[in-house]
Design an enzyme around this catalytic site. Structure first.
Site, PDB file in Angstrom:
ATOM      1  N   CYS B 118       0.890  -1.155   0.000  1.00 32.59           N
ATOM      2  CA  CYS B 118       0.000   0.000   0.000  1.00 32.59           C
ATOM      3  C   CYS B 118       0.920   1.193   0.000  1.00 32.59           C
ATOM      4  O   CYS B 118       1.492   1.550   1.029  1.00 32.59           O
ATOM      5  CB  CYS B 118      -0.929   0.034   1.212  1.00 32.59           C
ATOM      6  SG  CYS B 118      -1.896   1.554   1.241  1.00 32.59           S
ATOM      7  N   CYS B 121      -0.665   4.408   2.353  1.00 29.87           N
ATOM      8  CA  CYS B 121      -0.891   4.462   3.793  1.00 29.87           C
ATOM      9  C   CYS B 121      -0.762   3.120   4.494  1.00 29.87           C
ATOM     10  O   CYS B 121      -1.186   2.983   5.630  1.00 29.87           O
ATOM     11  CB  CYS B 121      -2.259   5.069   4.092  1.00 29.87           C
ATOM     12  SG  CYS B 121      -3.615   4.068   3.475  1.00 29.87           S
ATOM     13  N   SER B 122      -0.191   2.139   3.837  1.00 26.09           N
ATOM     14  CA  SER B 122       0.003   0.850   4.496  1.00 26.09           C
ATOM     15  C   SER B 122      -1.296   0.154   4.870  1.00 26.09           C
ATOM     16  O   SER B 122      -1.364  -0.540   5.879  1.00 26.09           O
ATOM     17  CB  SER B 122       0.901   0.967   5.732  1.00 26.09           C
ATOM     18  OG  SER B 122       2.086   1.634   5.408  1.00 26.09           O
ATOM     19  N   CYS B 123      -2.348   0.335   4.076  1.00 26.52           N
ATOM     20  CA  CYS B 123      -3.536  -0.497   4.229  1.00 26.52           C
ATOM     21  C   CYS B 123      -3.101  -1.953   4.144  1.00 26.52           C
ATOM     22  O   CYS B 123      -2.200  -2.298   3.389  1.00 26.52           O
ATOM     23  CB  CYS B 123      -4.528  -0.247   3.095  1.00 26.52           C
ATOM     24  SG  CYS B 123      -5.460   1.270   3.248  1.00 26.52           S
TER      25      CYS B 123
END
Lengths: 126, 218
Positions: B118, B121-123
């Site tokens: 991601c 945002c590092s989903c």
């Protein structure tokens, strides 16, 4: 066909490795506040305070802003950005204003200072 | 405008926000403050927060994803459903609670390797993989997985030959991905449970493959 390389061969790739933090099974939260911040965002979303795309956009903006100021993140500062996004979003949604929040931070700070070591910190009743 | 009415008894060097200066660290104080304000407004219940944390720390983890992969390996009809509509196929496991986004499962083959990132945002697909490891959230991974996936795979010990295609899947708030790794040779006739035990988190993010431990086995 599965690919399996001797790990040593790749350890030579220092450039790639040094930039990529690795972990095996480290703790998912490094401090209780990280877990609390994580859970608060999920719960506020579940209650409809914000949509998930709103959340993701706010978090992405916090991360981008931190990066633009030259703050490198090896992943250990992720929940700092998470918390900043949470504060931004509750203020934007007029759920908790910035002034209220910083006043409450000071109250907790005073309470924490006044609490003997090893005792739970509580706010005085008002 | 906050009122700074309290003295700073341990203040030195004008370092007001120095973490050493406060009994509770900066972020810990801010979390406590926010939590107490939200609780007063009835928007959160501290007990619910504890349950959420417990769920993600102890009860959800890559094991959910591993069971999905193992079923896809052993049940061709399930594999087809998973690749066609992962959200619904995952829901067949009644215990996996969906989150806000849709899931997509992408399959590794002898010709294709898949890598999930991601970049914004590092989903991460929490319901099936638990919480993300630190490296998934790092600037380095988020940036490099997109521009140099082969280099990233190499850093994870995966030297992917040039003739194998590498596909990068960038997660969004609405869509998250998991990789169905290749089933390793030597696992013919294994039960779903036994297969699930060898599926790793890294293989479902795409930075690893599944191997049968050498020397162990039957």
């Amino acid at each position: 066909m599965t690919i399996s390389c001797p790990p040593d061969a790749n350890l030579a790739d220092l450039d790639a490795l040094s930039a990529l933090p690795r972990d095996d099974a480290g703790p998912v939260f490094r401090a209780p506040w990280e877990a609390q911040a994580f859970a608060m965002a999920l719960e506020l979303h579940r209650r409809g305070v914000f949509s998930w795309p709103e959340w993701a956009a706010t978090l992405a903006a916090e991360i981008a802003q931190a990066r633009s100021t030259g703050e490198a993140d090896d992943g250990s500062r992720y929940y700092e950005r998470w918390l900043a996004a949470l504060e931004t979003l509750v203020a934007r949604k007029q759920v908790v204003g910035t002034a209220d929040l910083s006043r409450r931070v000071d109250e907790w700070d005073v309470a924490a200072r006044a609490t003997p070591h090893g005792r739970p910190v509580v706010l005085p009743r008002r | 405008m906050s009122e700074h009415t309290h003295p700073h008894p341990h203040d030195h060097d004008g370092d007001h926000d120095n973490a050493h200066d406060r009994p509770l660290s900066g972020p810990a104080l801010r979390v406590k403050a926010l939590e107490s304000l939200l609780a007063e407004k009835g928007l959160i219940d501290p007990k619910t927060l504890d349950e959420i944390v417990d769920t993600y720390e102890h009860r959800v983890g890559p094991r959910n994803g591993a069971r999905i992969v193992a079923r896809a390996w052993t049940d061709p009809a399930y594999r087809q459903r998973l690749l066609a509509n992962a959200t619904e196929a995952i829901a067949e496991f009644g215990f996996i609670e969906p989150h806000a986004e849709d899931m997509v499962a992408v399959e590794n083959t002898p010709q294709v390797r898949n890598l999930v990132v991601c970049s914004l945002c590092s989903c991460y697909p929490w319901p099936v993989l638990g919480l993300p490891p630190a490296w998934f959230k790092s600037d380095a991974y988020r940036a490099r997985a997109v521009i140099d996936p082969r280099g990233v795979l190499k850093a994870f010990g995966q030297d992917v030959p040039e003739d194998i295609e590498v596909r990068v899947w960038d997660s969004t708030a609405e869509m998250r991905y998991m990789v169905v790794p290749e089933r390793p040779a030597g696992t013919e006739g294994w039960s779903e449970e036994r297969l699930a035990a060898i599926v790793t988190r890294d293989s479902m993010v795409g930075v690893g493959t599944v191997a049968v431990a050498t020397g162990g086995g039957a």
